[in-house]
Scaffold this motif. Structure first.
Motif, PDB file in Angstrom:
ATOM      1  N   LEU A 340     -13.725  20.507  -7.763  1.00 13.16           N
ATOM      2  CA  LEU A 340     -12.662  21.156  -7.119  1.00 13.16           C
ATOM      3  C   LEU A 340     -11.370  20.569  -7.190  1.00 13.16           C
ATOM      4  CD1 LEU A 340     -14.466  21.676  -3.442  1.00 13.16           C
ATOM      5  CD2 LEU A 340     -14.210  23.343  -5.411  1.00 13.16           C
ATOM      6  N   PRO A 341     -10.354  21.395  -7.198  1.00 20.55           N
ATOM      7  CA  PRO A 341      -8.917  20.960  -7.742  1.00 20.55           C
ATOM      8  C   PRO A 341      -8.222  20.329  -6.829  1.00 20.55           C
ATOM      9  CG  PRO A 341      -8.951  23.163  -7.462  1.00 20.55           C
ATOM     10  CD  PRO A 341     -10.376  22.943  -7.005  1.00 20.55           C
ATOM     11  N   LEU A 342      -8.830  20.212  -5.444  1.00 17.29           N
ATOM     12  CA  LEU A 342      -8.042  19.769  -4.131  1.00 17.29           C
ATOM     13  C   LEU A 342      -7.682  18.389  -4.159  1.00 17.29           C
ATOM     14  CD1 LEU A 342      -6.974  20.559  -1.417  1.00 17.29           C
ATOM     15  CD2 LEU A 342      -9.283  20.269  -0.448  1.00 17.29           C
ATOM     16  N   GLY A 343      -8.679  17.489  -4.642  1.00 16.67           N
ATOM     17  CA  GLY A 343      -8.496  16.168  -4.986  1.00 16.67           C
ATOM     18  C   GLY A 343      -7.376  15.905  -5.806  1.00 16.67           C
ATOM     19  N   GLU A 344      -7.377  16.570  -6.867  1.00 15.49           N
ATOM     20  CA  GLU A 344      -6.283  16.431  -7.926  1.00 15.49           C
ATOM     21  C   GLU A 344      -4.978  16.540  -7.334  1.00 15.49           C
ATOM     22  OE1 GLU A 344      -5.101  17.636 -12.457  1.00 15.49           O
ATOM     23  OE2 GLU A 344      -7.080  18.010 -11.440  1.00 15.49           O
ATOM     24  N   TRP A 345      -4.842  17.628  -6.561  1.00 15.71           N
ATOM     25  CA  TRP A 345      -3.751  18.061  -5.830  1.00 15.71           C
ATOM     26  C   TRP A 345      -2.904  16.985  -4.983  1.00 15.71           C
ATOM     27  CZ3 TRP A 345      -5.426  23.656  -4.197  1.00 15.71           C
ATOM     28  CH2 TRP A 345      -5.626  24.197  -5.372  1.00 15.71           C
ATOM     29  N   LEU A 346      -4.117  16.465  -4.232  1.00 12.72           N
ATOM     30  CA  LEU A 346      -3.766  15.376  -3.436  1.00 12.72           C
ATOM     31  C   LEU A 346      -3.290  14.169  -3.967  1.00 12.72           C
ATOM     32  CD1 LEU A 346      -6.280  15.867  -0.486  1.00 12.72           C
ATOM     33  CD2 LEU A 346      -3.903  16.588  -0.434  1.00 12.72           C
ATOM     34  N   ARG A 347      -3.844  13.799  -4.897  1.00 15.92           N
ATOM     35  CA  ARG A 347      -3.371  12.381  -5.658  1.00 15.92           C
ATOM     36  C   ARG A 347      -2.183  12.656  -6.421  1.00 15.92           C
ATOM     37  NH1 ARG A 347      -9.012  12.432  -7.027  1.00 15.92           N
ATOM     38  NH2 ARG A 347      -8.667  13.377  -9.030  1.00 15.92           N
ATOM     39  N   SER A 348      -1.842  13.896  -6.447  1.00 16.75           N
ATOM     40  CA  SER A 348      -0.563  13.996  -7.166  1.00 16.75           C
ATOM     41  C   SER A 348       0.815  13.737  -6.356  1.00 16.75           C
ATOM     42  CB  SER A 348      -0.280  15.685  -7.711  1.00 16.75           C
ATOM     43  OG  SER A 348      -0.175  16.407  -6.720  1.00 16.75           O
ATOM     44  N   VAL A 350       2.348  10.800  -5.282  1.00 22.18           N
ATOM     45  CA  VAL A 350       2.010   9.577  -5.362  1.00 22.18           C
ATOM     46  C   VAL A 350       3.367   8.537  -5.231  1.00 22.18           C
ATOM     47  CG1 VAL A 350       2.271   9.632  -7.790  1.00 22.18           C
ATOM     48  CG2 VAL A 350       1.145   7.599  -6.953  1.00 22.18           C
ATOM     49  N   PHE A 351       3.513   7.524  -4.600  1.00 22.25           N
ATOM     50  CA  PHE A 351       4.550   6.892  -4.504  1.00 22.25           C
ATOM     51  C   PHE A 351       4.444   5.371  -5.038  1.00 22.25           C
ATOM     52  CE2 PHE A 351       4.564   9.381  -0.733  1.00 22.25           C
ATOM     53  CZ  PHE A 351       5.807  10.013  -0.693  1.00 22.25           C
ATOM     54  N   GLN A 360       5.250  -7.521 -14.365  1.00 22.51           N
ATOM     55  CA  GLN A 360       4.174  -6.652 -14.711  1.00 22.51           C
ATOM     56  C   GLN A 360       3.410  -6.178 -13.547  1.00 22.51           C
ATOM     57  OE1 GLN A 360       1.973  -8.836 -17.696  1.00 22.51           O
ATOM     58  NE2 GLN A 360       3.512  -7.773 -19.316  1.00 22.51           N
ATOM     59  N   VAL A 361       3.935  -6.542 -12.337  1.00 26.76           N
ATOM     60  CA  VAL A 361       3.257  -6.103 -11.096  1.00 26.76           C
ATOM     61  C   VAL A 361       3.597  -4.759 -10.586  1.00 26.76           C
ATOM     62  CG1 VAL A 361       2.775  -6.669  -8.751  1.00 26.76           C
ATOM     63  CG2 VAL A 361       3.072  -8.656 -10.406  1.00 26.76           C
ATOM     64  N   SER A 362       2.699  -4.029 -10.136  1.00 26.87           N
ATOM     65  CA  SER A 362       3.148  -2.441  -9.773  1.00 26.87           C
ATOM     66  C   SER A 362       2.464  -2.306  -8.550  1.00 26.87           C
ATOM     67  CB  SER A 362       2.463  -1.837 -10.904  1.00 26.87           C
ATOM     68  OG  SER A 362       3.183  -1.776 -12.295  1.00 26.87           O
ATOM     69  N   ALA A 363       2.943  -1.284  -7.773  1.00 29.46           N
ATOM     70  CA  ALA A 363       2.169  -1.029  -6.615  1.00 29.46           C
ATOM     71  C   ALA A 363       2.409   0.717  -6.445  1.00 29.46           C
ATOM     72  CB  ALA A 363       2.805  -1.456  -5.233  1.00 29.46           C
ATOM     73  N   ALA A 364       1.012   1.193  -6.008  1.00 26.51           N
ATOM     74  CA  ALA A 364       1.269   2.862  -5.764  1.00 26.51           C
ATOM     75  C   ALA A 364       0.331   3.066  -4.598  1.00 26.51           C
ATOM     76  CB  ALA A 364       0.879   3.253  -6.995  1.00 26.51           C
ATOM     77  N   THR A 365       0.686   4.094  -3.833  1.00 25.38           N
ATOM     78  CA  THR A 365       0.058   4.750  -2.720  1.00 25.38           C
ATOM     79  C   THR A 365      -0.313   6.259  -2.921  1.00 25.38           C
ATOM     80  OG1 THR A 365      -0.416   4.754  -0.387  1.00 25.38           O
ATOM     81  CG2 THR A 365       1.929   4.784  -1.247  1.00 25.38           C
ATOM     82  N   LEU A 368      -1.767  11.404   0.837  1.00 26.67           N
ATOM     83  CA  LEU A 368      -2.443  12.173   1.175  1.00 26.67           C
ATOM     84  C   LEU A 368      -3.847  12.241   0.652  1.00 26.67           C
ATOM     85  CD1 LEU A 368      -0.040  15.118   0.260  1.00 26.67           C
ATOM     86  CD2 LEU A 368      -0.229  14.088   2.477  1.00 26.67           C
ATOM     87  N   TYR A 369      -4.347  11.346  -0.303  1.00 27.81           N
ATOM     88  CA  TYR A 369      -5.757  11.248  -0.743  1.00 27.81           C
ATOM     89  C   TYR A 369      -6.527  10.524   0.115  1.00 27.81           C
ATOM     90  CZ  TYR A 369      -9.516  11.092  -3.984  1.00 27.81           C
ATOM     91  OH  TYR A 369     -10.933  11.185  -4.639  1.00 27.81           O
ATOM     92  N   LEU A 370      -5.703   9.428   0.865  1.00 30.84           N
ATOM     93  CA  LEU A 370      -6.626   8.701   1.731  1.00 30.84           C
ATOM     94  C   LEU A 370      -7.468   9.138   2.731  1.00 30.84           C
ATOM     95  CD1 LEU A 370      -3.499   5.842   2.451  1.00 30.84           C
ATOM     96  CD2 LEU A 370      -5.606   5.737   0.795  1.00 30.84           C
ATOM     97  N   PRO A 371      -8.500   8.522   3.131  1.00 30.10           N
ATOM     98  CA  PRO A 371      -9.315   9.247   4.294  1.00 30.10           C
ATOM     99  C   PRO A 371      -8.352   9.389   5.550  1.00 30.10           C
ATOM    100  CG  PRO A 371     -10.375   7.398   3.035  1.00 30.10           C
ATOM    101  CD  PRO A 371      -9.337   7.270   2.646  1.00 30.10           C
ATOM    102  N   ALA A 372      -7.419   8.585   5.802  1.00 23.06           N
ATOM    103  CA  ALA A 372      -6.528   8.743   6.895  1.00 23.06           C
ATOM    104  C   ALA A 372      -6.039  10.218   6.902  1.00 23.06           C
ATOM    105  CB  ALA A 372      -5.174   7.824   6.531  1.00 23.06           C
ATOM    106  N   ALA A 373      -5.408  10.787   5.732  1.00 22.68           N
ATOM    107  CA  ALA A 373      -4.885  11.984   5.861  1.00 22.68           C
ATOM    108  C   ALA A 373      -6.001  13.203   6.488  1.00 22.68           C
ATOM    109  CB  ALA A 373      -4.719  12.834   4.478  1.00 22.68           C
TER     110      ALA A 373
END
Length: 561
Positions: A340-348, A350-351, A360-365, A368-373
């Protein structure tokens, strides 16, 4: 620096945390800022990390903290919303008519319902929910706290819809070395964590199936009129049914669906099977066990206040009461299915902050894809499903926010400290990161028996931090490094870490305090810990032996080659 000195310096913040929290009984909100500053000092002065690297690691830790705190908030919000709507009272009332036998009540309410609450909410909520329920049913407060702590074992690795794996293990393993190994093996982190999950559920299932029986015999031995182990063992067939009814679907769910669902679905299937068996007298002994007369109870069995079961809404059916949690399960399935495309939409959504402060350290969240949503959606939907007033939801929102503030202050120091550890590979000395330094020393000095000790390290982290998630953040890379240095399956050793971290929750001090507070038993935490250390020792010993068998007898393959 020599290898031994590097390892000694690297472990110092962990030792200081243990001494402050356990030896001096200093609250985590005071101890963890001190430990964070010590990690910064060791990183800056002794590891000679650039200040930009230290700052970037801290920012990365704060982003990971946000993910954890969002999940905590959402899980507690849904639970508080259900309390305000009357659903929790309706769920509780449904359990009270099944059997008067306390042993059967323990299997159904504490083990299975507690496991479901752990799978849905995590973070110590099973004891806080089941302990007052058991007191309301006539259990001594001390017994209720002990049993509530014991359920925080097998289901914990997949608590709060898989947070200890999805956030804890993933965040702990987020390092350039592991990324390179995964790339060379043709795996991504999600696939690797599915392998870890498979190993975890198999070990937990073998060790955890007897936990409901262990809970029953602990109750009859310490809180029965005859102080008898055998009175608990007499219900072994039913208790083992309760264990198998949970661990079989738990294992299958972990293998085929991943880390979000094992505890939730295992508990739901187990509840359906075991409550049906109890109502029909299947494997139920002829005798009915109960506590001695209340007026004979020692004073330390009794809390300072009585708990009562709220009168449930007579219009609230069982299906309606459970429907928000069922909605969470459906939403999680829909967003995790790759077809299903829903997960991909939610992962799009991204911060991301790449190359923080020029490092070289990066951070992202991906919020909307976290179970919290999904938990938040279910909480809002509950307002309409249960016909709640806006004031009731606002009250649940306020209560959840206050809970979050207490957990948040500790995490905003603990997780950045862990990220300083992991990112300490960038330094002027050209030496390994702190977890790898510890791993190298262990591989040389402990060697082949490490699988036995891997769960103990996980339990130590949970004992210190009160969290499987934080233990995995602290020690997953260390465990991975030891396994790699010893030529063992890193995925299996990380799985043993996660299993041990779950077991350590049975003796996590702040979980005992939280559970004791719900039944007015503050000040008796030591007595509870002296009892829960017995199942903890069992769990860690059994998991350690399985670790040795898996590595040296079965020869568990390393997916990284």
């Amino acid at each position: 620096m020599s290898q031994g000195l590097q390892a000694a310096l690297a472990v110092m913040p962990i030792i200081v945390a243990a001494v402050l929290l356990v030896g001096f009984r200093i609250a985590a909100r005071t101890a963890m800022p001190i430990v964070y500053l010590l990690a910064v000092l060791i990183g800056a002065v002794l590891w000679q990390m650039p200040l930009a690297q230290l700052a970037a690691a801290t920012v990365q830790g704060l982003v990971i903290s946000f993910d954890i705190l969002f999940i905590i908030f959402a899980a507690i919000l849904l639970l508080n919303t259900l309390k305000r709507s009357g659903a929790v009272a309706a769920i509780r009332a449904g359990f009270t008519t099944i059997s008067p036998d306390r042993r059967i009540q323990v299997v159904i309410i504490t083990w299975l319902f507690g496991s479901f609450i752990e799978g849905a909410s995590g973070f110590g909520t099973p004891a806080a929910i089941t302990a007052p329920l058991m007191v309301a049913l006539g259990f001594p407060a001390m017994a209720a706290v002990m049993l509530g702590m014991m359920v925080q074992s097998t289901p914990v690795t997949f608590g709060a819809v898989g947070t200890p794996i999805i956030v804890g293990a993933r965040g702990g393993l987020d390092s350039p070395d592991v990324a390179a190994q995964l790339s060379a093996a043709g795996l991504d982190m999600t696939e690797y964590l599915r392998i870890v999950t498979t190993d975890v559920v198999i070990v937990h299932a073998i060790v955890g199936t007897i936990m409901p029986l262990f809970m029953v015999v602990m109750m009859t031995r310490f809180f029965g009129a005859n102080r008898s182990w055998s009175e608990g063992l007499s219900i072994a067939p039913f208790a083992l049914l309760g264990g198998v009814a949970f661990t079989v679907p738990y294992t299958l769910t972990g293998i085929f669906l991943g880390p979000e669902f094992p505890s939730m679905l295992g508990a739901l299937v187990g509840l359906a099977i075991v409550t049906t068996a109890a109502r029909n007298g299947v494997l139920v002994p002829n005798d009915t066990w109960d506590f001695p007369a209340r007026d004979t109870w020692p004073s330390d069995w009794i809390g300072r206040f009585e708990a009562h079961i709220d009168a449930p809404d007579t219009n609230m059916s069982a299906l309606r009461a459970w429907s928000p949690y069922l909605l969470v399960a459906v939403l999680l399935v829909l967003t995790r299915l790759p077809q299903l495309p829903l997960g991909e939409w939610l992962r799009s959504v991204v911060f991301r902050w790449n190359d923080i402060f020029g490092t070289q350290v990066s951070a992202a969240t991906t919020p909307l894809y976290l179970p919290a949503a999904m938990l938040c959606v279910a909480a809002v939907a509950t307002v309409f499903i249960h016909g709640m007033r806006g004031s009731q939801f606002r009250a649940a929102l306020g209560e959840s926010t206050r809970t979050l503030l207490g957990a948040g202050f500790v995490l905003v120091f603990t997780v950045p400290m862990v990220r300083i550890y992991i990112n300490s590979d960038v330094n002027a000395l050209g030496i390994s990161s702190m977890p790898i330094a510890m791993a190298d020393w262990v591989s040389v000095n402990v060697g082949a028996v490490w699988p036995f000790f891997a769960p103990i390290i996980g339990a130590l982290g949970a004992f210190i931090a009160g969290s499987n998630t934080v233990s995995n953040l602290m020690f997953a890379l260390f465990q991975h490094g030891v396994a790699t240095a010893l030529g063992m399956s890193a995925a299996f050793i990380v799985a043993l870490q996660a299993v041990g971290a779950a077991a350590g929750n049975m003796i996590a001090i702040h979980n005992v305090v939280a559970a004791s507070a719900t039944v007015g038993l503050l000040g008796q935490e030591g007595a509870t810990l002296r009892r829960t250390v017995l199942p903890t020792i069992y769990y860690l010993t059994a998991a350690g032996i399985l670790g040795l068998i898996g590595i040296h007898v079965i020869g568990v393959a390393d997916p990284l080659g």
